[in-house]
Enzyme design. Sequence first.
Site, PDB file in Angstrom:
ATOM      1  N   HIS A  72      51.109  36.366  38.908  1.00 40.69           N
ATOM      2  CA  HIS A  72      51.047  36.386  40.367  1.00 40.69           C
ATOM      3  C   HIS A  72      50.881  34.964  40.891  1.00 40.69           C
ATOM      4  O   HIS A  72      50.058  34.211  40.380  1.00 40.69           O
ATOM      5  CB  HIS A  72      49.873  37.252  40.849  1.00 40.69           C
ATOM      6  N   TYR A 201      43.377  41.465  49.559  1.00 40.53           N
ATOM      7  CA  TYR A 201      41.935  41.449  49.835  1.00 40.53           C
ATOM      8  C   TYR A 201      41.779  41.657  51.340  1.00 40.53           C
ATOM      9  O   TYR A 201      42.210  40.807  52.124  1.00 40.53           O
ATOM     10  CB  TYR A 201      41.318  40.100  49.433  1.00 40.53           C
ATOM     11  N   PRO A 294      32.229  41.015  41.755  1.00 37.05           N
ATOM     12  CA  PRO A 294      33.619  40.948  41.267  1.00 37.05           C
ATOM     13  C   PRO A 294      34.644  40.404  42.254  1.00 37.05           C
ATOM     14  O   PRO A 294      35.807  40.213  41.884  1.00 37.05           O
ATOM     15  CB  PRO A 294      33.933  42.408  40.922  1.00 37.05           C
ATOM     16  N   LYS A 298      35.971  36.732  38.591  1.00 42.33           N
ATOM     17  CA  LYS A 298      35.540  35.646  37.699  1.00 42.33           C
ATOM     18  C   LYS A 298      34.805  36.085  36.437  1.00 42.33           C
ATOM     19  O   LYS A 298      34.676  35.287  35.503  1.00 42.33           O
ATOM     20  CB  LYS A 298      34.607  34.688  38.473  1.00 42.33           C
ATOM     21  N   TYR A 383      40.112  30.312  42.775  1.00 41.00           N
ATOM     22  CA  TYR A 383      40.578  31.628  42.302  1.00 41.00           C
ATOM     23  C   TYR A 383      41.469  31.464  41.065  1.00 41.00           C
ATOM     24  O   TYR A 383      41.293  32.183  40.073  1.00 41.00           O
ATOM     25  CB  TYR A 383      41.353  32.339  43.416  1.00 41.00           C
TER      26      TYR A 383
HETATM   27  P1  FAD Z   1      30.481  42.775  27.942  1.00 38.60           P
HETATM   28  O1  FAD Z   1      31.925  43.042  28.141  1.00 38.60           O
HETATM   29  O2  FAD Z   1      29.504  43.516  28.773  1.00 38.60           O
HETATM   30  O3  FAD Z   1      30.166  42.994  26.405  1.00 38.60           O
HETATM   31  C1  FAD Z   1      28.841  43.039  25.909  1.00 38.60           C
HETATM   32  C2  FAD Z   1      28.813  43.940  24.702  1.00 38.60           C
HETATM   33  O4  FAD Z   1      27.520  43.920  24.132  1.00 38.60           O
HETATM   34  C3  FAD Z   1      29.097  45.386  25.086  1.00 38.60           C
HETATM   35  O5  FAD Z   1      30.155  45.887  24.305  1.00 38.60           O
HETATM   36  C4  FAD Z   1      27.784  46.094  24.831  1.00 38.60           C
HETATM   37  O6  FAD Z   1      27.967  47.431  24.411  1.00 38.60           O
HETATM   38  C5  FAD Z   1      27.185  45.221  23.726  1.00 38.60           C
HETATM   39  N1  FAD Z   1      25.735  45.348  23.613  1.00 38.60           N
HETATM   40  C6  FAD Z   1      24.836  45.573  24.603  1.00 38.60           C
HETATM   41  N2  FAD Z   1      23.606  45.667  24.093  1.00 38.60           N
HETATM   42  C7  FAD Z   1      23.700  45.482  22.757  1.00 38.60           C
HETATM   43  C8  FAD Z   1      22.755  45.476  21.705  1.00 38.60           C
HETATM   44  N3  FAD Z   1      21.460  45.720  21.945  1.00 38.60           N
HETATM   45  N4  FAD Z   1      23.200  45.265  20.441  1.00 38.60           N
HETATM   46  C9  FAD Z   1      24.525  45.066  20.202  1.00 38.60           C
HETATM   47  N5  FAD Z   1      25.463  45.073  21.167  1.00 38.60           N
HETATM   48  C10 FAD Z   1      25.063  45.271  22.440  1.00 38.60           C
HETATM   49  N6  FAD Z   1      34.886  41.466  36.283  1.00 38.60           N
HETATM   50  C11 FAD Z   1      35.930  41.181  37.037  1.00 38.60           C
HETATM   51  O7  FAD Z   1      36.345  40.017  37.052  1.00 38.60           O
HETATM   52  N7  FAD Z   1      36.544  42.175  37.778  1.00 38.60           N
HETATM   53  C12 FAD Z   1      36.123  43.480  37.734  1.00 38.60           C
HETATM   54  O8  FAD Z   1      36.684  44.360  38.371  1.00 38.60           O
HETATM   55  C13 FAD Z   1      35.030  43.804  36.948  1.00 38.60           C
HETATM   56  N8  FAD Z   1      34.562  45.068  36.880  1.00 38.60           N
HETATM   57  C14 FAD Z   1      33.456  45.334  36.121  1.00 38.60           C
HETATM   58  C15 FAD Z   1      32.942  46.629  36.079  1.00 38.60           C
HETATM   59  C16 FAD Z   1      31.794  46.899  35.356  1.00 38.60           C
HETATM   60  C17 FAD Z   1      31.239  48.312  35.318  1.00 38.60           C
HETATM   61  C18 FAD Z   1      31.143  45.859  34.650  1.00 38.60           C
HETATM   62  C19 FAD Z   1      29.876  46.128  33.869  1.00 38.60           C
HETATM   63  C20 FAD Z   1      31.676  44.587  34.682  1.00 38.60           C
HETATM   64  C21 FAD Z   1      32.830  44.302  35.427  1.00 38.60           C
HETATM   65  N9  FAD Z   1      33.373  43.019  35.484  1.00 38.60           N
HETATM   66  C22 FAD Z   1      34.430  42.744  36.232  1.00 38.60           C
HETATM   67  C23 FAD Z   1      32.815  41.920  34.749  1.00 38.60           C
HETATM   68  C24 FAD Z   1      33.528  41.711  33.410  1.00 38.60           C
HETATM   69  O9  FAD Z   1      34.004  42.923  32.911  1.00 38.60           O
HETATM   70  C25 FAD Z   1      32.506  41.075  32.499  1.00 38.60           C
HETATM   71  O10 FAD Z   1      32.171  39.820  33.073  1.00 38.60           O
HETATM   72  C26 FAD Z   1      32.988  40.890  31.069  1.00 38.60           C
HETATM   73  O11 FAD Z   1      33.098  42.143  30.427  1.00 38.60           O
HETATM   74  C27 FAD Z   1      32.003  40.000  30.310  1.00 38.60           C
HETATM   75  O12 FAD Z   1      32.257  40.050  28.949  1.00 38.60           O
HETATM   76  P2  FAD Z   1      31.076  39.937  27.914  1.00 38.60           P
HETATM   77  O13 FAD Z   1      31.728  39.993  26.585  1.00 38.60           O
HETATM   78  O14 FAD Z   1      30.224  38.794  28.264  1.00 38.60           O
HETATM   79  O15 FAD Z   1      30.166  41.216  28.170  1.00 38.60           O
HETATM   80  C1  DHB Z   2      40.410  43.390  40.006  1.00 36.02           C
HETATM   81  C2  DHB Z   2      39.053  43.264  40.051  1.00 36.02           C
HETATM   82  C3  DHB Z   2      38.506  42.281  40.813  1.00 36.02           C
HETATM   83  O1  DHB Z   2      37.190  42.132  40.850  1.00 36.02           O
HETATM   84  C4  DHB Z   2      39.279  41.419  41.563  1.00 36.02           C
HETATM   85  O2  DHB Z   2      38.695  40.490  42.339  1.00 36.02           O
HETATM   86  C5  DHB Z   2      40.636  41.549  41.509  1.00 36.02           C
HETATM   87  C6  DHB Z   2      41.195  42.554  40.713  1.00 36.02           C
HETATM   88  C7  DHB Z   2      41.006  44.459  39.174  1.00 36.02           C
HETATM   89  O3  DHB Z   2      40.256  45.216  38.551  1.00 36.02           O
HETATM   90  O4  DHB Z   2      42.240  44.577  39.142  1.00 36.02           O
END
Ligand code: FAD
Ligand code: DHB
Length: 390
Positions: A72, A201, A294, A298, A383
Amino acid sequence: MRTQVAIVGAGPAGVLLSHLLAADGIESVVLETRSEEYVASRIRAGILEQSTVDLLTDIGLGDRLAREGDQHHGIYLQWPGERHHLDFVDLVGRSVWVYGQTEVQKDLVAAAHARSQAFVYEISDTALHDLETDRPSVTYTDANGASQRLEADVVVGCDGSFGPSRGAVPERVRRTWGRTYPYSWLGILADVAPSTDELIYAWHPDGFALHSMRSSSVSRFYLQVPNDTDVATWSDDRIWDGLATRLGHGQDGWELATGTITDRSVLPMRSFVQQPMRHGRLFLAGDAAHLVPPTGAKGLNLAVADVALLAPALTALLKGDAALADAYSDAALRRVWRCTHFSWWMTTMLHSNDDPFDRELQLSQLRWVASSRAGAAGLAENYAGLPIGF
Ligand code: FAD
Ligand code: DHB
């Protein structure tokens, strides 16, 4: 069990870290409470910034992204009666890709299995020990109920916002900042072709709405809702009516197509930063150290940027050079705070409340961003994402 790097959490941060370390000849074991299938099917982020795509491509994980991801050039910003396109490529020479976190996770896990990465799934009672020594360890109960200890040279907390790693930094050392916003997002996934070529948005007096997508036949939408909203109070009709109103169905002939809703959930919005991101032989990366609301897309990109800094730092540390490891926390936090500000700024600009003064400020800000090249370039630069190492 003994390894060089014990990685707690098999989300994108943990699995990508294992991959970057393996490429440098460093061995790791990834520990995870959930099953592999559960982690891979969690519907979360959807937008990859330029430096995330560049990194995945450089390490050989960009093939499917190049085939199935959708580049995009910008986004639409809108408010009632107005829709404006911001062209990031024209403004800052960078772009973003639509490629779901589910797909990134599948690519990472497939590559990890191809090189026989050690994973231990479905563990419980994870606890971190001896982090201030050079023989730290992680104890846990495995899926069969047996107690286990993984000894390592370094432990990395990639265990998201609910894991134990951030709390393993002693209180006397850690400092945290946070904000809970007075609204949440209702997110839905629907089997319908997107009604737009790029993300919309939308500010609206009823609340923010976002039109995103996953493919040519699957759309993703978000609606601002009050905190503690029960998803059951939003029927399909209420969701589509809310999206149609807020996204401007009928405005200048634009129409919102509807389809079968296949997933729905309510996401709270929080900002959180904990520093330092390193204590002794424990390093934090991704959501374990910071959360952003979100709106700026980021969260996933920040997790990738942390790990891109951390992997070379750990490789050098394990070969006897501590300089990059010592610099990791400050280097990562520089980008974390930039993204924390940008995510807060996007969130407060786009989410409506009942305060008439706030409303006029928001609309003034939107008009400035959409009409001034300097304003638009600021949004575009943040962004589309700053280079890793910013
Ligand atoms: P995570 O993906 O959370 O991975 C952490 C892992 O650690 C998980 O698999 C968990 O099960 C594991 N864990 C937890 N506790 C333990 C333990 N005690 N022992 C072993 N393992 C453990 N970001 C966006 O940019 N746009 C979005 O739309 C968006 N939607 C989201 C929706 C939700 C519900 C959530 C929670 C987050 C969202 N995010 C979004 C943020 C984005 O998904 C996260 O920033 C990203 O997943 C971060 O990756 P990570 O690997 O740091 O953490
Ligand atoms: C999506 C999520 C976001 O938080 C965003 O800013 C843009 C797109 C998505 O899930 O597609």
